[in-house]
Design a protein around this motif. Structure first.
Motif, mmCIF file in Angstrom:
data_model
loop_
_atom_site.group_PDB
_atom_site.id
_atom_site.type_symbol
_atom_site.label_atom_id
_atom_site.label_comp_id
_atom_site.label_asym_id
_atom_site.label_seq_id
_atom_site.Cartn_x
_atom_site.Cartn_y
_atom_site.Cartn_z
ATOM 1 N N TYR A 118 57.813 2.163 45.867
ATOM 2 C CA TYR A 118 59.238 1.358 46.246
ATOM 3 C C TYR A 118 59.326 0.779 47.028
ATOM 4 C CZ TYR A 118 60.789 6.041 47.246
ATOM 5 O OH TYR A 118 61.316 7.321 47.909
ATOM 6 N N GLU A 143 62.701 -1.697 45.011
ATOM 7 C CA GLU A 143 61.988 -2.526 44.304
ATOM 8 C C GLU A 143 60.580 -1.959 44.381
ATOM 9 O OE1 GLU A 143 60.426 -6.983 44.895
ATOM 10 O OE2 GLU A 143 59.341 -5.424 45.919
ATOM 11 N N ARG A 144 60.718 -1.550 43.370
ATOM 12 C CA ARG A 144 59.389 -0.272 42.660
ATOM 13 C C ARG A 144 58.146 -0.774 42.139
ATOM 14 N NH1 ARG A 144 60.728 4.045 37.898
ATOM 15 N NH2 ARG A 144 59.869 2.873 36.773
ATOM 16 N N LYS A 155 56.660 -5.194 38.273
ATOM 17 C CA LYS A 155 58.179 -4.456 39.624
ATOM 18 C C LYS A 155 59.612 -5.019 39.003
ATOM 19 C CE LYS A 155 55.864 -7.113 43.053
ATOM 20 N NZ LYS A 155 56.239 -7.919 44.762
ATOM 21 N N THR A 157 63.625 -3.033 39.477
ATOM 22 C CA THR A 157 64.550 -2.545 40.121
ATOM 23 C C THR A 157 65.743 -1.797 40.257
ATOM 24 O OG1 THR A 157 65.994 -4.457 40.023
ATOM 25 C CG2 THR A 157 64.565 -5.112 42.109
ATOM 26 N N SER A 182 65.898 5.603 37.270
ATOM 27 C CA SER A 182 64.824 6.096 38.704
ATOM 28 C C SER A 182 65.262 7.096 39.177
ATOM 29 C CB SER A 182 64.952 4.970 39.137
ATOM 30 O OG SER A 182 64.263 4.985 40.941
ATOM 31 N N GLU A 184 62.993 8.006 41.781
ATOM 32 C CA GLU A 184 63.023 7.564 42.987
ATOM 33 C C GLU A 184 64.104 7.377 43.627
ATOM 34 O OE1 GLU A 184 59.707 6.250 40.675
ATOM 35 O OE2 GLU A 184 61.625 6.548 40.586
#
Length: 379
Positions: A118, A143-144, A155, A157, A182, A184
């Motif tokens: 990301y 953005e992953r 992609k 977000t 997420s 992340e």
């Protein structure tokens, strides 16, 4: 989560590409049936076995495709909220305690030795949340890359938010909001918080031995934990947010607490129980105070009506200790997540992110106040 608009401009899915998207669980049979009806194709059931093959043989307009994407976002983009407090004293304006060279991208590079899947969009910075300058926030988006799903999701977000507020006694309260979909953003938030804590210590704003104070499962007795969770049904919560009903309960039996024979007979053989329904505030587990020392609530879901300046709808907020719910960890941290449903008549005027912030603020205030009331006294 969001799909990049460039993907929609380049190509619209048909056939198997479309099937990969519409067959996923975030789209219901009714939503697909409604889409078919708008195209003049009518079926008599909300059955994906009927709607998916029909849609695979049609061509979607960009507007219709975006409608499907929005349904996906509504289902998946849900936020979890955790609150941390950091005891410290400072007279400085909040923006002045943030490092002058603050960089979220630099923090990530210092904490991750490999190239992550990301990237953070732009270079977000802390800003004041309002004209009164009582709070600051870091709002960002990642953005992953995710090539394990269909082409639409290569992609995605994910948004996140960190808010810092100063209490009346000049104690700083850090409020952390994490994206539900997420992990992340959760990891990035924790990196940022650790970085800020180290900076505060180096600047003598925080004592060396001080750490974040989190609301944990073990901070309550069984009875007080139930009272803490039930406090979110209070009519005094806010004039903008009205409690309707309890919709879900996750209940565990505490084997370490003895109970009267009546309770033992009622809950005999039960270790863990998930209860779904309507108006569960009338359930015996709620109304029978004698049970509260014996049972453990690991999560409770409440339904509310909301009205913010004419934007009306309802929301379901789940209050939980996830690590206890799934692993029986007594170090489980309290969190809540919000699912928002805006009334159709005002949907086009609604900003879901702002609604989320407004509702979160109400819950945060209640949470901190009730935690002080119901937490166990330190011996």
């Amino acid at each position: 989560m969001a799909v990049e608009k460039e993907q929609i401009k380049e190509v619209l899915p048909i056939g198997d590409q479309l099937r990969a998207m519409i067959s996923q669980s975030f789209l219901t049979g009714k939503q697909l049936r409604d889409l078919l009806s708008s195209k003049g194709v009518f079926i008599d059931e909300n059955d994906k076995n009927k709607s998916v093959p029909l849609l695979m043989n049609t061509i979607l307009s960009p507007k219709e495709f975006l409608q499907l994407v929005e349904n996906q976002q509504t289902k998946e983009e849900k936020f979890k909220v955790n609150t941390l407090t950091l005891p410290c004293k400072t007279d400085k304006p909040l923006l002045d305690i943030i490092p002058s060279n603050f960089s979220i991208n630099k923090i990530i590079k210092e904490n991750i030795v490999y190239k992550p899947n990301y990237k953070v969009k732009a270079n977000p910075q802390f800003t004041y949340t309002g004209k009164d300058k009582k709070g600051i926030q870091l709002e960002y988006e990642i953005e992953r890359e995710n090539r394990t799903k269909d082409w639409v999701n290569t992609k995605t977000t994910h948004k996140a938010l960190i808010t810092i507020e100063k209490k009346a006694n000049n104690e700083i309260s850090l409020v952390l909001t994490k994206s539900y979909t997420s992990k992340e953003t959760n990891e990035i938030n924790e990196m940022v918080l650790r970085n800020l804590k180290d900076h505060f210590k180096n600047a003598n704003i925080v004592k060396e031995e001080v750490d974040f104070v989190r609301i944990l499962f073990r901070d309550f007795t069984n009875q007080n934990r139930i009272q803490f969770l039930y406090s979110f049904t209070s009519p005094a919560l806010s004039r903008h947010l009205e409690f309707i009903e309890i919709t879900d309960l996750n209940v565990h039996i505490d084997p370490n607490v003895d109970a009267p024979q009546e309770i033992k007979e009622f809950i005999s053989g039960i270790e863990k129980l998930k209860i779904n329904g309507k108006e569960l505030q009338e359930h015996i587990f709620i109304t029978k105070n004698d049970y509260h020392e014996k049972i453990i609530f690991s999560s409770i879901s409440l339904k509310y009506k909301f009205n913010f300046n004419g934007i009306e709808g309802n929301c379901i907020i789940e209050y939980s200790f996830p690590a206890y719910l799934f692993k029986q960890s007594t170090n489980a941290e309290f969190q809540f997540d919000i699912s928002i449903n805006v009334n159709r008549k005002v949907k086009e005027f609604a900003n879901v992110n702002e609604l989320h912030k407004n509702i979160s603020k109400i819950i945060e205030n209640q949470k901190l106040e009730q935690f002080e009331k119901y937490k166990k006294l330190v011996e």
